[in-house]
Design a protein around this motif. Structure first.
Motif, mmCIF file in Angstrom:
data_model
loop_
_atom_site.group_PDB
_atom_site.id
_atom_site.type_symbol
_atom_site.label_atom_id
_atom_site.label_comp_id
_atom_site.label_asym_id
_atom_site.label_seq_id
_atom_site.Cartn_x
_atom_site.Cartn_y
_atom_site.Cartn_z
ATOM 1 N N THR A 207 0.832 -1.213 0.000
ATOM 2 C CA THR A 207 0.000 0.000 0.000
ATOM 3 C C THR A 207 0.864 1.261 0.000
ATOM 4 O O THR A 207 0.551 2.239 -0.686
ATOM 5 N N ARG A 208 1.965 1.212 0.777
ATOM 6 C CA ARG A 208 2.837 2.381 0.863
ATOM 7 C C ARG A 208 3.538 2.642 -0.474
ATOM 8 O O ARG A 208 3.709 3.783 -0.895
ATOM 9 N N ARG A 209 3.907 1.552 -1.149
ATOM 10 C CA ARG A 209 4.661 1.720 -2.398
ATOM 11 C C ARG A 209 3.774 2.003 -3.602
ATOM 12 O O ARG A 209 4.223 2.578 -4.586
ATOM 13 N N HIS A 210 2.539 1.475 -3.561
ATOM 14 C CA HIS A 210 1.640 1.652 -4.719
ATOM 15 C C HIS A 210 0.296 2.211 -4.256
ATOM 16 O O HIS A 210 -0.743 1.585 -4.463
ATOM 17 N N PRO A 211 0.302 3.371 -3.640
ATOM 18 C CA PRO A 211 -0.968 3.892 -3.096
ATOM 19 C C PRO A 211 -2.046 4.055 -4.172
ATOM 20 O O PRO A 211 -3.222 3.912 -3.896
ATOM 21 N N ALA A 212 -1.620 4.303 -5.410
ATOM 22 C CA ALA A 212 -2.604 4.534 -6.466
ATOM 23 C C ALA A 212 -3.454 3.295 -6.770
ATOM 24 O O ALA A 212 -4.528 3.400 -7.355
ATOM 25 N N ASN A 213 -2.967 2.108 -6.398
ATOM 26 C CA ASN A 213 -3.740 0.883 -6.657
ATOM 27 C C ASN A 213 -4.630 0.478 -5.496
ATOM 28 O O ASN A 213 -5.277 -0.556 -5.565
ATOM 29 N N CYS A 214 -4.611 1.237 -4.414
ATOM 30 C CA CYS A 214 -5.069 0.664 -3.144
ATOM 31 C C CYS A 214 -6.265 1.320 -2.493
ATOM 32 O O CYS A 214 -6.477 1.120 -1.295
ATOM 33 N N ASP A 215 -7.076 2.107 -3.222
ATOM 34 C CA ASP A 215 -8.255 2.530 -2.464
ATOM 35 C C ASP A 215 -9.218 1.346 -2.369
ATOM 36 O O ASP A 215 -9.112 0.369 -3.103
ATOM 37 N N ASP A 216 -10.126 1.421 -1.390
ATOM 38 C CA ASP A 216 -10.992 0.278 -1.085
ATOM 39 C C ASP A 216 -11.715 -0.263 -2.319
ATOM 40 O O ASP A 216 -11.773 -1.464 -2.556
ATOM 41 N N ALA A 217 -12.269 0.671 -3.092
ATOM 42 C CA ALA A 217 -13.061 0.238 -4.239
ATOM 43 C C ALA A 217 -12.190 -0.470 -5.266
ATOM 44 O O ALA A 217 -12.606 -1.449 -5.900
ATOM 45 N N GLN A 218 -10.932 -0.003 -5.429
ATOM 46 C CA GLN A 218 -10.053 -0.656 -6.405
ATOM 47 C C GLN A 218 -9.700 -2.073 -5.997
ATOM 48 O O GLN A 218 -9.654 -2.983 -6.819
ATOM 49 N N ILE A 219 -9.446 -2.243 -4.695
ATOM 50 C CA ILE A 219 -9.101 -3.587 -4.224
ATOM 51 C C ILE A 219 -10.307 -4.511 -4.372
ATOM 52 O O ILE A 219 -10.188 -5.647 -4.807
ATOM 53 N N ALA B 185 -5.079 -11.576 -20.137
ATOM 54 C CA ALA B 185 -3.633 -11.697 -19.998
ATOM 55 C C ALA B 185 -3.130 -12.840 -20.883
ATOM 56 O O ALA B 185 -3.832 -13.817 -21.104
ATOM 57 N N ALA B 186 -1.916 -12.692 -21.380
ATOM 58 C CA ALA B 186 -1.328 -13.743 -22.216
ATOM 59 C C ALA B 186 -0.914 -14.925 -21.346
ATOM 60 O O ALA B 186 -0.657 -14.780 -20.144
ATOM 61 N N ALA B 187 -0.848 -16.096 -21.986
ATOM 62 C CA ALA B 187 -0.524 -17.318 -21.252
ATOM 63 C C ALA B 187 0.844 -17.223 -20.573
ATOM 64 O O ALA B 187 1.034 -17.708 -19.456
ATOM 65 N N GLY B 188 1.810 -16.575 -21.239
ATOM 66 C CA GLY B 188 3.144 -16.450 -20.652
ATOM 67 C C GLY B 188 3.113 -15.677 -19.347
ATOM 68 O O GLY B 188 3.800 -15.997 -18.380
ATOM 69 N N GLY B 227 -8.877 -15.844 -14.404
ATOM 70 C CA GLY B 227 -9.337 -15.183 -15.626
ATOM 71 C C GLY B 227 -8.829 -13.758 -15.752
ATOM 72 O O GLY B 227 -9.575 -12.847 -16.099
ATOM 73 N N LEU B 228 -7.549 -13.561 -15.489
ATOM 74 C CA LEU B 228 -7.011 -12.199 -15.407
ATOM 75 C C LEU B 228 -7.013 -11.450 -16.729
ATOM 76 O O LEU B 228 -6.796 -12.018 -17.785
ATOM 77 N N THR B 229 -7.237 -10.144 -16.612
ATOM 78 C CA THR B 229 -7.098 -9.274 -17.766
ATOM 79 C C THR B 229 -5.628 -8.874 -17.909
ATOM 80 O O THR B 229 -4.833 -8.991 -16.966
ATOM 81 N N ALA B 230 -5.299 -8.378 -19.086
ATOM 82 C CA ALA B 230 -3.925 -7.938 -19.336
ATOM 83 C C ALA B 230 -3.501 -6.845 -18.359
ATOM 84 O O ALA B 230 -2.329 -6.736 -18.005
ATOM 85 N N SER B 231 -4.456 -6.037 -17.909
ATOM 86 C CA SER B 231 -4.041 -4.954 -17.015
ATOM 87 C C SER B 231 -4.005 -5.385 -15.547
ATOM 88 O O SER B 231 -3.300 -4.785 -14.743
ATOM 89 N N ASP B 232 -4.755 -6.437 -15.182
ATOM 90 C CA ASP B 232 -4.698 -6.904 -13.795
ATOM 91 C C ASP B 232 -3.461 -7.761 -13.521
ATOM 92 O O ASP B 232 -2.958 -7.787 -12.395
ATOM 93 N N ALA B 233 -2.978 -8.466 -14.530
ATOM 94 C CA ALA B 233 -1.870 -9.398 -14.310
ATOM 95 C C ALA B 233 -0.655 -8.713 -13.662
ATOM 96 O O ALA B 233 -0.137 -9.210 -12.653
ATOM 97 N N PRO B 234 -0.197 -7.569 -14.191
ATOM 98 C CA PRO B 234 0.969 -6.935 -13.547
ATOM 99 C C PRO B 234 0.680 -6.470 -12.121
ATOM 100 O O PRO B 234 1.598 -6.417 -11.290
ATOM 101 N N TRP B 236 -1.187 -8.083 -9.905
ATOM 102 C CA TRP B 236 -0.993 -9.277 -9.068
ATOM 103 C C TRP B 236 0.476 -9.649 -8.968
ATOM 104 O O TRP B 236 0.951 -10.079 -7.913
ATOM 105 N N MET B 237 1.230 -9.485 -10.072
ATOM 106 C CA MET B 237 2.685 -9.744 -10.024
ATOM 107 C C MET B 237 3.326 -8.842 -8.975
ATOM 108 O O MET B 237 4.148 -9.282 -8.164
ATOM 109 N N GLY B 238 2.917 -7.580 -8.974
ATOM 110 C CA GLY B 238 3.477 -6.624 -8.019
ATOM 111 C C GLY B 238 3.135 -6.999 -6.581
ATOM 112 O O GLY B 238 3.974 -6.896 -5.680
ATOM 113 N N ILE B 239 1.900 -7.430 -6.364
ATOM 114 C CA ILE B 239 1.483 -7.811 -5.014
ATOM 115 C C ILE B 239 2.310 -9.011 -4.533
ATOM 116 O O ILE B 239 2.835 -9.026 -3.418
ATOM 117 N N LEU B 240 2.440 -10.016 -5.403
ATOM 118 C CA LEU B 240 3.175 -11.219 -4.990
ATOM 119 C C LEU B 240 4.661 -10.921 -4.774
ATOM 120 O O LEU B 240 5.285 -11.435 -3.839
#
Lengths: 256, 256
Positions: A207-219, B185-188, B227-234, B236-240
């Motif tokens: 959340t600290r590093r990527h605040p732009a992805n982290c409002d409640d509705a986005q999560i 998202a692409a299979a790769g 069933g990730l979209t191309a824009s959600d995949a990165p 989730w990569m960032g979160i992990l």
């Protein structure tokens, strides 16, 4: 294969009015539900609902007598497997998949045939559904309307919008049989997952590093887009709980 | 043959309210017409129409301003080539051909395509169209509704009945809201996510506690079912990645 929606399937539909202000609109909604055979109305309001006054609506007494009153959208849809928001489109940049009413009704019928419980959300007469309210939705529907030259976004009278939507749902009275689709997770389960993921994002420093992805509705939307099945949801809950446990730090590591 | 109804064809439709008593219903009818692009309203009343009060209806001002007022049904439909009556069926022994709304709308569209002028008559809120008024009609339409056990003949709210009828008339004819399907998202990318999730499950101890959930194929299927979209995949990569970084333990925490 198309057929008639059974009363049991009509009873899997929950019409949810969010911040409806006008009692006569609530009465008109109840009457439209009665006309088309739907029975379950839920009303979400932060303040006392102007509900008693609506009860005089013609033919709507059984629907109104059985209506549920909730404080939040999350509570009103917790037991539903599909949450559909209605929107006049307009100036919002939508984050959701959007279907015109005829296709939307087909999708809802498929869910009903799979024993899903479908919440159909309508926002307040003035503002429609807010972004936060929309974030509880799996996808959106819009009633196609005429674009007028004054460029104002058209919005329908609430009772008429509900009548048209329910009419379309029973119009073909279709039910798809077969095509076993795995049961989707209920909205309440998705909400718990959203809460847990939010905690993980905070504890890991995301959340600290990527605040732009982290409002409640986005999560919440990120979680809903996972389209989880009822059997995958507990697996993800377990994974996130394990991550949380691990991030408590070394002092907790002993009691794994 | 189905196509888009032009504004000119919408202008060949005359909505005719016969003995409507409630000004707010007249306003609701005008608003529904505006929403779906119809412009010509005609009102038949033997006495002075409660018309002025209806003029405050939201968005309906142009429709109401152009409305015609007539003393008789005969005058109101005199210039029309097809006259369609609406009925809730019921106790009348009908002398007319009766169509359910979907078929009725197709028939009306054909007439409009042939440059016909179609009058669509709605009766009073209380009694519907009288036998004499129905006698002006070429054929009748009914909106299919639920039969309730109390055996009362259902009748719709006037504004809702008009909204549903006009919706059906333009239903097929409009621009679909180009279903916005987000790119998957692409299979790769999914494979990289699978690898990363596998590492998270190991580092957090999940694999040790739930070995039955953790063979490679199971983890991959779990990820694919997102069933990730191309824009959600990165995202989730960032979160992990952040989870992994956090679980490296305190010695790594400095270089976040």
């Amino acid at each position: 294969m198309e057929g008639v929606l059974s009363q049991q399937q009509l009873d899997q539909v929950y019409v949810v009015l969010v911040r409806a202000r006008n009692p006569s609109n609530i009465g008109a909604v109840a009457r439209a539900m009665h006309d088309f055979g739907f029975r379950y109305l839920r009303v979400v309001n932060e303040y006392a609902v102007p509900f008693e006054t609506a009860k005089s609506a013609v033919d709507a007494s059984t629907v109104l007598a059985g209506a549920g009153v909730f404080d939040t959208v999350a509570e009103a849809v917790a037991d539903c497997t599909v949450v559909v928001g209605t929107t006049a489109v307009g100036d919002r940049s939508l984050q959701h998949q959007l279907y015109a009413l005829p296709e939307a009704a087909s999708k809802m019928s498929e869910s009903l045939a799979d024993s899903g419980r479908v919440a159909l959300l309508f926002g307040s007469e003035k503002t429609g559904l807010s972004n936060d309210e929309l974030s509880h939705c799996n996808w959106l529907l819009t009633i196609p309307m005429q674009q007028h030259e004054d460029l104002r976004h058209p919005s329908m009278n609430l009772g008429q919008a509900v009548a048209v939507s329910l009419y379309e749902l029973v119009r073909e009275s279709r039910v798809l049989v077969g095509d076993r689709v795995p049961a989707p997770a209920a909205a309440g389960e998705m909400e718990r997952l959203t809460t847990l993921l939010t905690e993980v994002l905070e504890k890991t420093g995301y959340t600290r590093r990527h605040p732009a992805n982290c409002d409640d509705a986005q999560i919440r939307r990120l979680v809903l887009r996972m389209g989880l099945t009822a059997s995958d949801a507990p697996v993800w809950m377990g994974i996130l709980r394990q991550v949380l446990w691990k991030t408590q730090g070394p002092e907790a590591e002993g009691d794994g």
